[in-house]
Design an enzyme around this catalytic site. Sequence first.
Site, mmCIF file in Angstrom:
data_model
loop_
_atom_site.group_PDB
_atom_site.id
_atom_site.type_symbol
_atom_site.label_atom_id
_atom_site.label_comp_id
_atom_site.label_asym_id
_atom_site.label_seq_id
_atom_site.Cartn_x
_atom_site.Cartn_y
_atom_site.Cartn_z
ATOM 1 N N SER A 1 1.871 -3.260 -10.140
ATOM 2 C CA SER A 1 1.429 -1.901 -10.464
ATOM 3 C C SER A 1 2.183 -1.379 -11.680
ATOM 4 O O SER A 1 3.320 -1.753 -11.926
ATOM 5 C CB SER A 1 1.702 -0.951 -9.301
ATOM 6 O OG SER A 1 1.055 -1.385 -8.136
HETATM 7 N N1 SAH Z 1 3.559 -3.460 -4.634
HETATM 8 C C1 SAH Z 1 3.123 -4.261 -5.767
HETATM 9 C C2 SAH Z 1 1.644 -4.139 -6.018
HETATM 10 C C3 SAH Z 1 0.930 -5.253 -5.405
HETATM 11 S S1 SAH Z 1 -0.799 -5.311 -5.653
HETATM 12 C C4 SAH Z 1 3.965 -3.962 -6.977
HETATM 13 O O1 SAH Z 1 5.142 -3.672 -6.815
HETATM 14 O O2 SAH Z 1 3.504 -4.051 -8.095
HETATM 15 C C5 SAH Z 1 -1.328 -5.195 -3.988
HETATM 16 C C6 SAH Z 1 -1.007 -6.333 -3.075
HETATM 17 O O3 SAH Z 1 -1.579 -6.016 -1.813
HETATM 18 C C7 SAH Z 1 -1.594 -7.671 -3.468
HETATM 19 O O4 SAH Z 1 -0.562 -8.605 -3.613
HETATM 20 C C8 SAH Z 1 -2.524 -8.045 -2.291
HETATM 21 O O5 SAH Z 1 -2.499 -9.418 -1.969
HETATM 22 C C9 SAH Z 1 -1.907 -7.221 -1.179
HETATM 23 N N2 SAH Z 1 -2.790 -6.932 -0.036
HETATM 24 C C10 SAH Z 1 -4.114 -6.610 -0.035
HETATM 25 N N3 SAH Z 1 -4.545 -6.397 1.222
HETATM 26 C C11 SAH Z 1 -3.472 -6.582 2.053
HETATM 27 C C12 SAH Z 1 -3.275 -6.524 3.465
HETATM 28 N N4 SAH Z 1 -4.263 -6.216 4.309
HETATM 29 N N5 SAH Z 1 -2.028 -6.778 3.939
HETATM 30 C C13 SAH Z 1 -1.002 -7.102 3.120
HETATM 31 N N6 SAH Z 1 -1.132 -7.177 1.782
HETATM 32 C C14 SAH Z 1 -2.345 -6.923 1.251
#
Ligand code: SAH
Length: 218
Positions: free
Chosen positions: A69
């Site tokens: 993000s």
């Molecule tokens: N927190 C991150 C952003 C990650 S993007 C940062 O610091 O930049 C969002 C993430 O959510 C992705 O890696 C995706 O695989 C995960 N995701 C999507 N659905 C999910 C679920 N039901 N449970 C756990 N993770 C999930």
Amino acid sequence: MQSRLTGIGMTSERTRIRMVERLREQGVVDETVLLAMQSVPRHIFVDEALASRAYEDSALPIGHGQTISQPYIVARMIELLRNGGSRSKVLEVGTGCGYQAAVLARVCSEVYSVERIGTLQENARKAARELRLLNLRFKHADGSLGLPEAAPFDGIIVAAAGMQTPPALLEQLAVGGRLVIPLGGRDQVLKVVDRTPDGFHEQTLESVRFVPLLGGLE
Ligand code: SAH
């Protein structure tokens, strides 16, 4: 040899200070969050080839079709979660590369982060170890189910957008706790849900763009 943690040039502390100045201009005011953003080396969470772009205010690819993000949204969501106070036990759904989890670990006493893609979760774990974040725990699991074994949480942050708030997350929110979650399909908004003794109070904030919240494990 220069340590990867210290960073040079585009990955130095000076670059992070500039990033924090930008966050202030964008309206982030919580000094605790700004200090944490200044201290966590964001470049170690992205591929080495992208390290020099780690402090730009943009989302970057981290593999498996997922992204890290943008700094602003990480700061904004943690600021909303804290709501001017502190949160001790926090759950993050969607670890991705682990950057937001690391910033959370600098401002909360106990952080649990759940990711559905195994390899991403492993990489995040390595980065957290490198930063010696001992109050940060990872789990390879479907975060829409929350993390019952560690519940209740006084803060929950969801980093992927679903169509509605997963009921398990509401159940695992402590009274006095706050949930920050993006909701929607193509048009998404950020929602904040506070749990009080008399129920759940919801606010809708700005438009956002997140990857989808999916079920099942990879
Ligand atoms: N927190 C991150 C952003 C990650 S993007 C940062 O610091 O930049 C969002 C993430 O959510 C992705 O890696 C995706 O695989 C995960 N995701 C999507 N659905 C999910 C679920 N039901 N449970 C756990 N993770 C999930």
